[in-house]
Design a protein around this motif. Structure first.
Motif, mmCIF file in Angstrom:
data_model
loop_
_atom_site.group_PDB
_atom_site.id
_atom_site.type_symbol
_atom_site.label_atom_id
_atom_site.label_comp_id
_atom_site.label_asym_id
_atom_site.label_seq_id
_atom_site.Cartn_x
_atom_site.Cartn_y
_atom_site.Cartn_z
ATOM 1 N N LEU A 8 8.034 -1.074 9.030
ATOM 2 C CA LEU A 8 7.599 -0.340 10.211
ATOM 3 C C LEU A 8 7.155 -1.303 11.309
ATOM 4 O O LEU A 8 7.501 -1.123 12.478
ATOM 5 C CB LEU A 8 6.466 0.626 9.867
ATOM 6 C CG LEU A 8 5.878 1.399 11.052
ATOM 7 C CD1 LEU A 8 6.940 2.224 11.761
ATOM 8 C CD2 LEU A 8 4.724 2.277 10.577
ATOM 9 N N TYR A 11 10.102 -2.636 13.040
ATOM 10 C CA TYR A 11 10.656 -1.612 13.925
ATOM 11 C C TYR A 11 9.832 -1.494 15.207
ATOM 12 O O TYR A 11 10.394 -1.447 16.308
ATOM 13 C CB TYR A 11 10.709 -0.263 13.202
ATOM 14 C CG TYR A 11 11.099 0.864 14.110
ATOM 15 C CD1 TYR A 11 12.433 1.066 14.466
ATOM 16 C CD2 TYR A 11 10.142 1.719 14.653
ATOM 17 C CE1 TYR A 11 12.798 2.087 15.324
ATOM 18 C CE2 TYR A 11 10.499 2.742 15.515
ATOM 19 C CZ TYR A 11 11.828 2.920 15.843
ATOM 20 O OH TYR A 11 12.177 3.922 16.706
ATOM 21 N N GLN A 104 0.279 5.806 11.382
ATOM 22 C CA GLN A 104 1.071 4.578 11.417
ATOM 23 C C GLN A 104 2.046 4.516 12.586
ATOM 24 O O GLN A 104 2.459 3.424 12.977
ATOM 25 C CB GLN A 104 1.809 4.362 10.087
ATOM 26 C CG GLN A 104 2.912 5.345 9.808
ATOM 27 C CD GLN A 104 2.458 6.624 9.117
ATOM 28 O OE1 GLN A 104 1.277 6.942 9.088
ATOM 29 N NE2 GLN A 104 3.396 7.358 8.571
ATOM 30 N N LEU A 105 2.402 5.630 13.189
ATOM 31 C CA LEU A 105 3.346 5.624 14.305
ATOM 32 C C LEU A 105 2.668 5.539 15.667
ATOM 33 O O LEU A 105 3.341 5.429 16.686
ATOM 34 C CB LEU A 105 4.246 6.859 14.245
ATOM 35 C CG LEU A 105 5.168 6.922 13.029
ATOM 36 C CD1 LEU A 105 5.967 8.215 13.035
ATOM 37 C CD2 LEU A 105 6.081 5.714 12.974
#
Length: 168
Positions: A8, A11, A104-105
């Motif tokens: 992640l 990303y 988390q995003l």
């Protein structure tokens, strides 16, 4: 999952850099490529997936790696051994300290620290704690400012020989 945090982070950094085709190649010598700039992404977090009695100590390991290539002889390992394989390192910290607010995003819950290869090499270390990362980077960079910080930090950075080290 804790083991997916690194993917992640790659990303998030790649998206901030505007890299259109993000491809993850397991065991590659670096994680991202922005033009000619090679970037290694490292991540850590205060929280684990499970309940904890105390927050995790932030530490980044495996800074030096061994290049490998399945087409290379002798098992594909670079004879030069462990070394810094990228021009820049982006250390990513998921900053949530409570599972109730963990997202988390949400890039606002991440701190990003950009460290040049030469600054990292000056430590002669294969792992660093967060205090040393903060010192080397000069402080956190906002997600929106990562591209400018990476581009600026790449000036004057060189890589070791990136030729076909396993032979022509």
């Amino acid at each position: 999952m804790n083991n997916a945090r690194g993917y992640l982070a790659e990303y998030l950094v790649g998206t901030a850099l505007g890299i259109q085709e993000l491809q993850r190649i397991e065991w590659d010598s670096y994680d991202l490529l922005l033009g000619e700039i090679t970037i290694e992404v490292k991540s850590s977090a205060y929280l684990q997936l499970w309940d904890q009695k105390e927050l995790r100590t932030l530490n980044f390991t495996g800074l030096q790696g061994i290049r490998s290539n399945p087409r290379a002889p002798d098992g594909g390992r670079d004879a030069l051994g462990r070394r810094l394989n990228a021009m820049l390192y982006v250390f990513c910290v998921q900053t949530a300290t409570s599972h109730d607010v963990y997202d988390q995003l949400n890039v606002a819950q991440w701190d990003f620290y950009v460290v040049s290869r030469s600054d990292l090499a000056s430590t002669n270390q294969n792992s660093l704690g967060i205090a040393r990362v903060k010192s080397l980077s000069g402080g956190a960079t906002a997600w929106d400012d990562l591209k400018a910080a990476v581009t600026a930090a790449a000036v004057g950075q060189e890589r070791d020989d990136d030729a076909d080290w396993w032979g022509a």
